[in-house]
Design a protein around this motif. Structure first.
Motif, PDB file in Angstrom:
ATOM      1  N   TYR A  63       0.821  -1.210   0.000  1.00 20.34           N
ATOM      2  CA  TYR A  63       0.000   0.000   0.000  1.00 20.34           C
ATOM      3  C   TYR A  63       0.857   1.264   0.000  1.00 20.34           C
ATOM      4  O   TYR A  63       0.499   2.269   0.601  1.00 20.34           O
ATOM      5  CB  TYR A  63      -0.903  -0.051   1.233  1.00 20.34           C
ATOM      6  CG  TYR A  63      -2.256   0.601   1.100  1.00 20.34           C
ATOM      7  CD1 TYR A  63      -3.157   0.200   0.137  1.00 20.34           C
ATOM      8  CD2 TYR A  63      -2.634   1.597   1.978  1.00 20.34           C
ATOM      9  CE1 TYR A  63      -4.410   0.781   0.044  1.00 20.34           C
ATOM     10  CE2 TYR A  63      -3.886   2.184   1.904  1.00 20.34           C
ATOM     11  CZ  TYR A  63      -4.765   1.768   0.932  1.00 20.34           C
ATOM     12  OH  TYR A  63      -6.008   2.336   0.851  1.00 20.34           O
ATOM     13  N   GLU A  78      -1.463   4.845  -1.557  1.00 19.68           N
ATOM     14  CA  GLU A  78      -2.628   4.516  -0.735  1.00 19.68           C
ATOM     15  C   GLU A  78      -3.935   4.538  -1.504  1.00 19.68           C
ATOM     16  O   GLU A  78      -4.807   5.355  -1.271  1.00 19.68           O
ATOM     17  CB  GLU A  78      -2.665   5.416   0.494  1.00 19.68           C
ATOM     18  CG  GLU A  78      -1.481   5.147   1.400  1.00 19.68           C
ATOM     19  CD  GLU A  78      -1.640   5.717   2.774  1.00 19.68           C
ATOM     20  OE1 GLU A  78      -2.717   6.218   3.117  1.00 19.68           O
ATOM     21  OE2 GLU A  78      -0.669   5.637   3.541  1.00 19.68           O
ATOM     22  N   LYS A  79      -4.072   3.586  -2.405  1.00 19.23           N
ATOM     23  CA  LYS A  79      -5.305   3.344  -3.142  1.00 19.23           C
ATOM     24  C   LYS A  79      -5.381   1.848  -3.379  1.00 19.23           C
ATOM     25  O   LYS A  79      -4.358   1.209  -3.624  1.00 19.23           O
ATOM     26  CB  LYS A  79      -5.309   4.067  -4.485  1.00 19.23           C
ATOM     27  CG  LYS A  79      -5.390   5.569  -4.371  1.00 19.23           C
ATOM     28  CD  LYS A  79      -5.529   6.203  -5.727  1.00 19.23           C
ATOM     29  CE  LYS A  79      -5.708   7.712  -5.554  1.00 19.23           C
ATOM     30  NZ  LYS A  79      -6.000   8.378  -6.795  1.00 19.23           N
ATOM     31  N   CYS A  80      -6.570   1.286  -3.329  1.00 18.57           N
ATOM     32  CA  CYS A  80      -6.697  -0.145  -3.571  1.00 18.57           C
ATOM     33  C   CYS A  80      -6.420  -0.504  -5.025  1.00 18.57           C
ATOM     34  O   CYS A  80      -5.976  -1.603  -5.318  1.00 18.57           O
ATOM     35  CB  CYS A  80      -8.077  -0.649  -3.153  1.00 18.57           C
ATOM     36  SG  CYS A  80      -8.235  -0.801  -1.365  1.00 18.57           S
ATOM     37  N   ASP A  82      -4.317   1.354  -8.106  1.00 16.02           N
ATOM     38  CA  ASP A  82      -3.572   2.556  -8.471  1.00 16.02           C
ATOM     39  C   ASP A  82      -3.760   2.905  -9.943  1.00 16.02           C
ATOM     40  O   ASP A  82      -4.417   2.179 -10.689  1.00 16.02           O
ATOM     41  CB  ASP A  82      -2.093   2.436  -8.075  1.00 16.02           C
ATOM     42  CG  ASP A  82      -1.318   1.406  -8.878  1.00 16.02           C
ATOM     43  OD1 ASP A  82      -1.761   1.014  -9.984  1.00 16.02           O
ATOM     44  OD2 ASP A  82      -0.244   0.996  -8.401  1.00 16.02           O
ATOM     45  N   ARG A  98      -3.809  -3.161  -4.782  1.00 18.91           N
ATOM     46  CA  ARG A  98      -3.050  -2.934  -3.555  1.00 18.91           C
ATOM     47  C   ARG A  98      -3.817  -3.294  -2.291  1.00 18.91           C
ATOM     48  O   ARG A  98      -3.345  -3.023  -1.194  1.00 18.91           O
ATOM     49  CB  ARG A  98      -2.579  -1.484  -3.518  1.00 18.91           C
ATOM     50  CG  ARG A  98      -1.608  -1.184  -4.653  1.00 18.91           C
ATOM     51  CD  ARG A  98      -1.047   0.206  -4.561  1.00 18.91           C
ATOM     52  NE  ARG A  98      -0.094   0.469  -5.621  1.00 18.91           N
ATOM     53  CZ  ARG A  98       1.221   0.271  -5.511  1.00 18.91           C
ATOM     54  NH1 ARG A  98       1.722  -0.200  -4.408  1.00 18.91           N
ATOM     55  NH2 ARG A  98       2.023   0.544  -6.522  1.00 18.91           N
ATOM     56  N   CYS A  99      -5.001  -3.897  -2.409  1.00 16.83           N
ATOM     57  CA  CYS A  99      -5.789  -4.365  -1.262  1.00 16.83           C
ATOM     58  C   CYS A  99      -6.322  -5.755  -1.595  1.00 16.83           C
ATOM     59  O   CYS A  99      -6.536  -6.082  -2.758  1.00 16.83           O
ATOM     60  CB  CYS A  99      -6.993  -3.475  -0.999  1.00 16.83           C
ATOM     61  SG  CYS A  99      -6.593  -1.779  -0.596  1.00 16.83           S
ATOM     62  N   ASP A 120      -4.766  -4.495   3.724  1.00 21.39           N
ATOM     63  CA  ASP A 120      -3.746  -3.803   2.951  1.00 21.39           C
ATOM     64  C   ASP A 120      -2.432  -3.953   3.721  1.00 21.39           C
ATOM     65  O   ASP A 120      -2.423  -4.255   4.906  1.00 21.39           O
ATOM     66  CB  ASP A 120      -4.105  -2.354   2.625  1.00 21.39           C
ATOM     67  CG  ASP A 120      -4.144  -1.428   3.812  1.00 21.39           C
ATOM     68  OD1 ASP A 120      -3.260  -1.520   4.688  1.00 21.39           O
ATOM     69  OD2 ASP A 120      -5.043  -0.585   3.872  1.00 21.39           O
ATOM     70  N   LYS A 132       1.308  -2.185   4.439  1.00 20.63           N
ATOM     71  CA  LYS A 132       2.067  -0.948   4.320  1.00 20.63           C
ATOM     72  C   LYS A 132       3.549  -1.209   4.582  1.00 20.63           C
ATOM     73  O   LYS A 132       3.894  -1.934   5.496  1.00 20.63           O
ATOM     74  CB  LYS A 132       1.549   0.080   5.309  1.00 20.63           C
ATOM     75  CG  LYS A 132       0.127   0.464   4.999  1.00 20.63           C
ATOM     76  CD  LYS A 132      -0.213   1.792   5.537  1.00 20.63           C
ATOM     77  CE  LYS A 132      -1.636   2.101   5.089  1.00 20.63           C
ATOM     78  NZ  LYS A 132      -2.059   3.393   5.408  1.00 20.63           N
TER      79      LYS A 132
END
Length: 127
Positions: free
Chosen positions: A34, A37-39, A41, A47-48, A106, A108
């Motif tokens: 992540y 910070e977007k599921c 991009d 990203r999730c 997610d 990070k």
């Protein structure tokens, strides 16, 4: 006098053999971390995790890893409706939710300049 039916006999037998208490997979897959910070991009990278349901007072085992020798990510469990942080871990381990809900994961980066890596994850019920 109680006379058990076939279903109750089968259920009792399965419980005694442990087949009903074995861990079951809840979620599994690969996503990008992540760092952006977007599921999803702008390049189409996911990203999730896909949303999955957790039940109140049920133990879940969360495991994940990234490319390389050291895992550099932390796992965040978020409410699928609001995006609100529900639970956080920085190592593989167990989690027991306070309520049943639809959630997603997610991951990070923990270390600066280690983002944009693929994360493999799996969530199972505990043994």
């Amino acid at each position: 006098m109680y006379i058990p039916n076939a279903q109750s006999v089968l259920t009792a037998g399965l419980a005694m053999t442990g087949l009903l208490t074995e861990p079951s997979r809840v979620a599994k897959g690969e996503v990008m971390d992540y760092a952006v910070e977007k599921c999803l991009d702008k390049d189409g990278n996911i990203r999730c995790s896909k949303p999955f349901t957790v039940a109140k007072s049920t133990c879940y085992r969360m495991e994940w890893n990234t490319e390389g020798t050291l895992t550099h990510t932390t796992a965040e469990v978020r409410d699928a409706g609001s995006g609100e942080l529900v639970y956080y871990r920085d190592t593989n381990g167990d989690w027991t939710p306070d309520k049943g809900e639809l959630v997603y994961l997610d991951f990070k980066p923990k270390v600066v300049a280690t983002g944009n890596q693929t994360v493999s994850y799996e969530v199972k019920t505990c043994e």
